[in-house]
Design a protein around this motif. Structure first.
Motif: not given
Lengths: 502, 456, 502, 456
Positions: A258-261, A120-131, B39-48
């Motif tokens: 806010i922004t992801r890798a 689960r932690t891997e999935r959370l971090l994958a979502e947070i980083s986008g990886m 803005s192109s690097l911004r997360v749109q909405g909330s993380l899933n």
């Protein structure tokens, strides 16, 4: 407390704990091998200290009180370290035999709980980083950087140009471990200096890349708190020459949600779970590192992976292209559980509140610090910063001759941390503050008030600053012995030989 | 966008305070601070992400509920080792490292964090006594890293590429070392002979390009190297270093490697008062003699005793800071970062509690129970010991002549609530006994194996 | 730390913890009763402080550091309190949901473990005291004394002479709770003064007993450390007139395994588990009391008893003559488990070593203290003492005018306790030291050295003693407000009304 | 006579040290110190105790092994209350009271033990806010003792003997009070009417010899007294005091008794952050208005704020020390001794963590879940509520028309892993719900009861 070195407290014969004794049958079994064992037996007992248990307790509890944990102070002064609150409930959660006393080689059926939390932690971090996937095997940020460079090396080798790509590019305000790990992996390191405004210099990058470029390894925001707005272009430039881009996210606390890798196109990134995801720093570790990679690096991930098959969690060792084991077993389990609990206590909205509040607090702190005469924030003047700022006392130093290091030691007299190690020393008389989301406005005000007070002392009573500390367990410490092989004493036995033999 | 309440972890989400701060910095809203992020690097909405468990009680119940799916080694009879050991952890150790002062501290200076420096200096010092060496590092990540670094140090010190491994080593450790040093060193593995070093083959392999003769004792199979002095001599004769990987647990009873010629001794401290933590409680030690040639090649921090302005008072500081990557970036020795300080403090408390007598007795108990386990398992019909070496804590058992493979035997014993050991290649089983496993427990293992093998 | 009162740290809106919310169905169920509930609803929220969780932690951890636990000092100065080592393993043992989160009304099948430990502990204490049965229901020594006097009252009533026997005899050096509990139970209290040598006066006892005597309640050794050699005669004298004899064994630490209450013929006795049997004192409780009785008092024991029936442990509520419930359920379970573990760690030989070493240490300390000019040990001159001694600074006071209380406060500057409350004030300028078995010779030496140093200061620099403390969180505290109803402030709200309203 | 080793708990059993001390005091042996104890009183040989478990590991395994025979309320669905409640304990609370500084301290002065005084003064202060009263004691043993003392105070203050109990009270509490006050006071019990006070009968019973009208709200059955103001008025009209026993858990949401006329409020603090501890985690509070007539009758310690030599600095001290038996022996008020300070600190940390909003929300959750439980259980065929009062946390359910007795139903539900409540006389069951028991858990209880009653 004026607590001696533990060896000085020894009374021969005292015992701190009694241990299990072998049964007669076991003693007999050993006796049969005694003739072979005898040469391996130690003749003189090790000169460990001998103390009754209560004295051991007293010794360590006293010296614990001589240590300033984050729970005790407004821990803003250890900038770059993200000294946030480590929730006590997470300590309650991890202190169970169901985690402490679990062996990694147990039957998978008996470790489903911990496997699920890792998964689960891997999935959370994958979502947070986008990886795509995340390895939790490493024990700290630098080790995660090592794992990333090892994967970069394996990737290029698998593509047949391992021999050609022998350069790694980094920036001077990226953490030194990026450069050091790349070097340790056999790469030449190219370090970019900032442009006139303190931003990473995109022209310097363009000049540096070539077919020899293996990777860009870069922090963003850097320890200056400045966010590199051209980060996507940086990545693209490296990609264009066939290099990979690795994102050091030690400073992710201000940009969670806010922004992801992935948004900037990175191939790899890493988090420090003990910074951004709130596991306690433990006096300098264990931390925990997360190495996150995009799909194309997945085959090279270190160690085993944990997969969900139906409703069951299982360990997958079948990764022929893996860089291999970078650390024992699965990683620092207590910290992974703490990080999982912390994320689950906050959720997506909460993580974003963390980031926003860390940034809000930092910009408030910036405004307050700049009101102190003699303090400045070099680079990117007038710009907002993300989660921390590297400040300078250069003006104060020029005026009073009091250095940032002296101010830092004086801060300790007021029960506050102030970190004086600021690699690289580009900013003169530097200090770095990072308030995180954990401190209230009144606490930030209190820290700044003390900082202003000490800066005032530098003018009105510089001697009290120069001769600090006045209020600590020990007084001003010399440095002569520490760099002299004939005099340094790294153990008590060495000290006795070198300093007490006469 | 926001949770409906002020979260206990984030005080300044109180709306009134937030407004006050925004006003103080002259910002209209928080977005302003993120102006540098396109803005192109911004997360749109909330993380899933899953919905949070806001109340502490619900969070605690959820995570503890997951952990409660585990079975601990306190609830089953376990003979698992292979790198993580079920030694007893004195309560004093957990009390000290649970102290918030140590747990939540980080990288403070030796004034306000005097306690941490003292505790780790004392750790270094007590390890030094146990190992009979004068220099021990602040723990690095784990024994694998310690070993990789020790071998890399040998490469730098000798200016040579060759590593000759003469013992059975943990395959994960070999994997780590191989990838770690491969850009500047080469590893040669000499197969062991009856559990320990094949002296003749080793002699053959050691040469002018040998940087290090790498000995593991106890080996991955628990075998104690009896020819250590001879191996060290071979190394030294060739201008190479003797690098010994070990577990410090039994050096209250056994001669430490320094006494028979080791130049660098390294390994893991998990055995010294650190829980198993699913394999995640680790610290790596590197010990050397007090020779600047060696000391200056160490990447870790080294805390040293120093005088202060008050005569007789002890202060602490970093020895030879300029070795480190903190000081010199890529020109430092490898790198240093957040590693395993708290486990170093734990190991220090452990050694202080145990004292010389405790460590000697513990060593004796381990040797005796290991000998007993070897004796009892060898007497199970169909089982043989893989070698006749002296063993500490672990033995490899051969199932070639048994009615079940070692893998099948493990499955059969697990069904009876016993974890009999770790399966090794070659139809073998690695069985581990610590002071936590009694002779009666060993009898239970032997009897259950006998029964299971008879049934099949 | 200069840590404010917690109310001063409040920021409206901050939260320390979030709680479970009711489900919609529960809210609906409540809404149906809202019209009746409305009048009971609070209109103004209680003015509790509002703090983020980290600030709560910081507040309490800081003030914890401003408290001197037994683990931190050579805790010899809290004489009569038996400040021995509380082993950490016992803390590990009790902190399990299997004890913390167990309800006393559970199915007996699900509480066999804790019932067994209570049962075993009762058997251990019965053997140590020589008594027939033991109640563990009370939470401290004084409560155990109350249970004992309640049983005495019930016993005499059952024998038909409850109305006649209305006097309880005690000695002035017995703990005041003996007198106070007897009084609270409706008895007249007769207090015997010591004879010229400081021993309890047997002639005074002979003069005091009569058919009105309900009981003798006596400590032995008393807080002077003097053992009453005629204790058997004391008991016999009381028995002869039909009274009972109750032994206050708060000072049992020096006589464990040496002599037992039953040997002297006592009918009842009590132990303080938090003193003699090493449960931590918890800043003043919870402790745990054990009321031990001979066969004839068994029917009157308070609360339920725990019986072993076959291999099963069961709760027996069938005690028609019982004095009833003196405290909730079974007693302070964590302390009973700690005491059990402590006894099992030592065994019979170990307990005897405890007693012998406590006495050895005490007589060593006595010898060392008497070497300090100005210190004396009144009564029984030249005699050995058991486990503690009540000393006097009378000579020093006469010479310097520095009082024992002033010396005590100065001791705190050296990180040491020195208890200044010494009921009764028969010994002038008193201080009481009890080294227990837990301290090593070098620690006792250290304590005495500080005591001697402060006594020296009283002569050479009395001002530094009189104006102490110099080295504590707070400075000399006034006393004017504490006894003035118009000014005392027992809560922050009262303080605000009385002192801040103008 | 002696264990063969120096025990870790007893340093001076080291033979050499022992001899050194004996020499220093001029004693030949330890026997000399016991010269005053006649040989006829001496234990011959050793006490008959089990062999000790000298190694800490074996000790820990033995005692933990016994405790592991228990099943905790975390492992089963529990509706048990009746004086011990399963409320959530925030981790912060356990962290603070686990601090060795608090745990191992005792009776130090307000200098070196400033922290303990501050923590308990803050506890008093926060309880004062919750109860809207200006004086709260340092905790006495438990709510039973607090109630007994509160009633005894009423006797001393009014000089009268009569206590009129108008609520359903815990029988153990009634037992305690009865024996405690019987030498100088008499208790009259007025049966409740539909769960709360029978106003007419109470008015009848209250007279010129009434010292206290004793109200329990919530009652033993969880009923909230709606006529408190009326009862207090009756007491005051008769020159008696209104003594209210209560649980402070819901006063974030409910009007505290002081607001409707209570003179003394008392009860247990176990609900405020103290674990169940098999019924052994208790502290008693007594709260009064800031009136010396009341304050001077309190036996417990009262910590007060004081000025120091430094302007603006807060110190602490004992208010009106001369009330206590410490000061005056039998002339003090009842007695004072080691009581429950650590639990007082715990309750303080609890209230500081919860704050006004947390306590208000918790009260709401408890009221709502209690109402839901009442609704769901009343809808089970054969079950009825024993009364129609407003309830907090507990309700009494009548099994008279059910196919099983309440005792039999408990046995049936235990077999299904549920502790449904405490059996009351009259074929009733006392069911408790806290914030730890969800609506879904209540549904499970109702469904299981329905099933069990149908089967029989």
């Amino acid at each position: 407390w004026d607590e001696p070195i533990i060896f000085e407290l020894s009374t021969p014969g005292e015992r701190g704990i009694l241990v299990q004794q072998p049964e007669p049958a076991a003693v007999d079994a050993l006796a049969l091998r005694e003739d072979r064992l005898a040469p391996l037996r130690r003749s003189d007992a090790p000169a460990l200290p001998e103390l009754a248990q209560m004295r051991v307790v007293r010794h360590y509890l006293r010296i614990s009180q001589e240590n300033l944990g984050a729970d005790f102070n407004i821990d803003i002064g250890q900038g770059t370290c993200t000294m946030k609150y480590s929730p006590k409930v997470n300590e309650t959660i991890i202190r169970t035999p169901k985690l402490m006393d679990v062996h990694p080689h147990q039957d998978e059926a008996s470790i489903q709980g911990v496997l699920e939390i890792f998964w689960r932690t891997e999935r959370l971090l994958a979502e947070i980083s986008g990886m795509a996937r995340v390895s939790l095997q490493t024990q700290g940020g630098s080790a995660a950087i090592w794992a990333n460079i090892a994967m970069i090396r394996a990737y290029h080798e698998a593509n047949g140009d391992g021999g050609v790509r022998d350069e790694v590019i980094t920036t001077i305000f990226s953490h030194p471990s990026n450069a050091a790990c790349a070097k340790a992996a056999g790469y030449k390191v190219i370090t970019l200096m900032p442009d006139a405004n303190g931003y990473p210099d995109i022209d310097a990058l363009r000049a540096a890349v070539s077919p020899r470029t293996a990777a860009l390894m870069i922090t963003n925001p850097e320890d200056t708190g400045i966010y590199n707005a051209k980060i996507r272009e940086f990545v693209d430039i490296v990609h264009e020459v066939g290099g990979l881009a690795a994102y050091d996210q030690a400073n992710a606390n201000g940009i969670l949600g806010i922004t992801r890798a992935s948004d900037a196109g990175f191939d790899l990134c890493h988090f420090n779970l003990h910074k951004t995801f709130s596991t306690p720093h433990a006096s300098g570790g264990p931390g925990a590192g997360a190495s996150c990679v995009s799909e194309k690096l997945v085959p090279f991930l270190p160690g085993p992976t944990i997969e969900k098959v139906g409703e069951t969690f299982t360990v997958n060792h079948n990764h022929p292209q893996s860089v291999g084991t970078v650390a024992p077993f699965f990683g620092v389990a207590p910290n992974v559980v703490r990080a999982y609990a912390w994320i689950m206590a906050l959720g997506a909205d909460g993580l974003r509140q963390v980031a926003e509040t860390a940034v809000l607090n930092n910009n408030y702190l910036l405004a307050k610090v700049l009101e102190i005469p003699g303090a400045s924030a070099p680079y990117a003047e007038g710009k907002r910063r993300i989660e921390q700022v590297r400040y300078s006392w250069q003006e104060l130093f020029e005026e009073t001759g009091v250095s940032s290091e002296e101010i830092g030691i004086r801060m300790s007299d007021f029960g506050m941390h102030y970190w004086t190690s600021h690699h690289p020393y580009l900013v003169p008389q530097p200090f770095t503050l990072e308030p995180t989301e954990s401190y209230s406005k009144s606490e930030i005000d209190e820290y700044v008030a003390v900082l202003a007070h000490v800066a005032g002392e530098a003018r009105t009573n510089p001697e009290i600053v120069r001769t600090a500390p006045h209020n600590q367990t020990v007084h001003h410490i010399h440095h002569d012995d520490l760099n002299d092989p004939a005099r340094w004493a790294i153990t008590w036995r060495a000290y006795q030989k070198k300093h007490l033999s006469n | 966008m926001n949770n409906p309440v002020t979260h206990p972890y984030i005080p300044n989400t109180v709306p009134a305070v937030r407004e006050e701060i925004l006003a103080a910095v002259g910002a209209a809203d928080i977005e302003e601070f993120y102006a540098d992020i396109p803005s192109s690097l911004r997360v749109q909405g909330s993380l899933n992400l899953p919905a949070p468990l806001l109340s502490e009680a619900e969070l605690e119940r959820h995570v503890s509920g997951l952990l409660n799916k585990n079975t601990s080694t306190r609830e089953a009879l376990s003979f698992l080792g292979a790198g993580t050991y079920n030694h007893y952890v004195p309560s004093v150790v957990d009390e000290v490292i649970g102290r918030s002062e140590f747990l939540t501290a980080y990288a403070g200076e030796p004034y306000e964090d005097h306690g941490r420096f003292q505790a780790l200096f004392e750790y270094q010092s007590m390890m030094g006594e146990l190992l009979n060496m004068d220099v021990v590092n602040v723990p690095t990540y784990d024994g694998m890293q310690a070993t990789a670094t020790a071998l890399a140090m040998a490469g730098r010190i000798t200016g040579r590429r060759g590593i000759v491994l003469v013992s059975d080593a943990n395959p994960d450790l070999v994997s780590k070392v191989t990838d770690y040093v491969r850009s500047f060193m080469d590893l040669t593995i000499i197969p062991s002979s009856n559990g320990t070093a094949d002296l003749a083959a080793a002699e053959q392999a050691i040469g002018a390009d040998t940087a290090a003769v790498w000995i593991q004792t106890p080996s991955f199979h628990g075998a104690l190297e009896e020819q250590g002095a001879r191996l060290a001599q071979l190394a030294h004769d060739a201008g190479a270093l003797a690098v010994v990987g070990t577990d410090p647990i039994a050096y209250g009873a056994l001669t430490p490697p320094a006494d028979w010629g080791a130049d660098i001794v390294c390994g893991d401290i998990q055995s010294l008062g650190i829980h198993q933590w699913f394999g995640g409680g680790r610290g790596g030690f590197i010990a050397v003699h007090d020779d600047p040639t060696f000391v200056l090649e160490m990447p870790s921090r080294l805390f040293g005793l120093e005088s202060t302005d008050v005569p007789g008072e002890y202060g602490f500081g970093d020895v030879a800071w300029d070795r480190t990557s903190f000081a010199l970036r890529e020109e430092g020795k490898e790198w240093v970062g957040t590693a395993a300080a708290l486990w170093g403090i734990a190991a220090g408390v452990y050694l202080a509690s145990m004292g010389p007598t405790g460590m000697a007795e513990l060593g004796e108990t381990l040797l005796a129970r290991t000998a007993y386990a070897a004796q009892q398992l060898a007497s199970v019909d169909g089982l043989e010991l893989s070698d006749s070496a002296l063993h500490l804590r672990e033995i490899a058992v051969d199932f070639s002549n048994a009615s079940l493979t070692s893998t099948a035997a493990v499955a059969a014993l697990r069904a009876r609530g016993i974890e009999p050991g770790v399966v090794l290649p070659g139809n073998r089983l690695l069985v581990c006994v610590t002071e936590q496993v009694t002779a009666a427990d060993i009898d239970t293992l032997a009897a259950t194996l006998t029964a299971v093998l008879k049934e099949n």
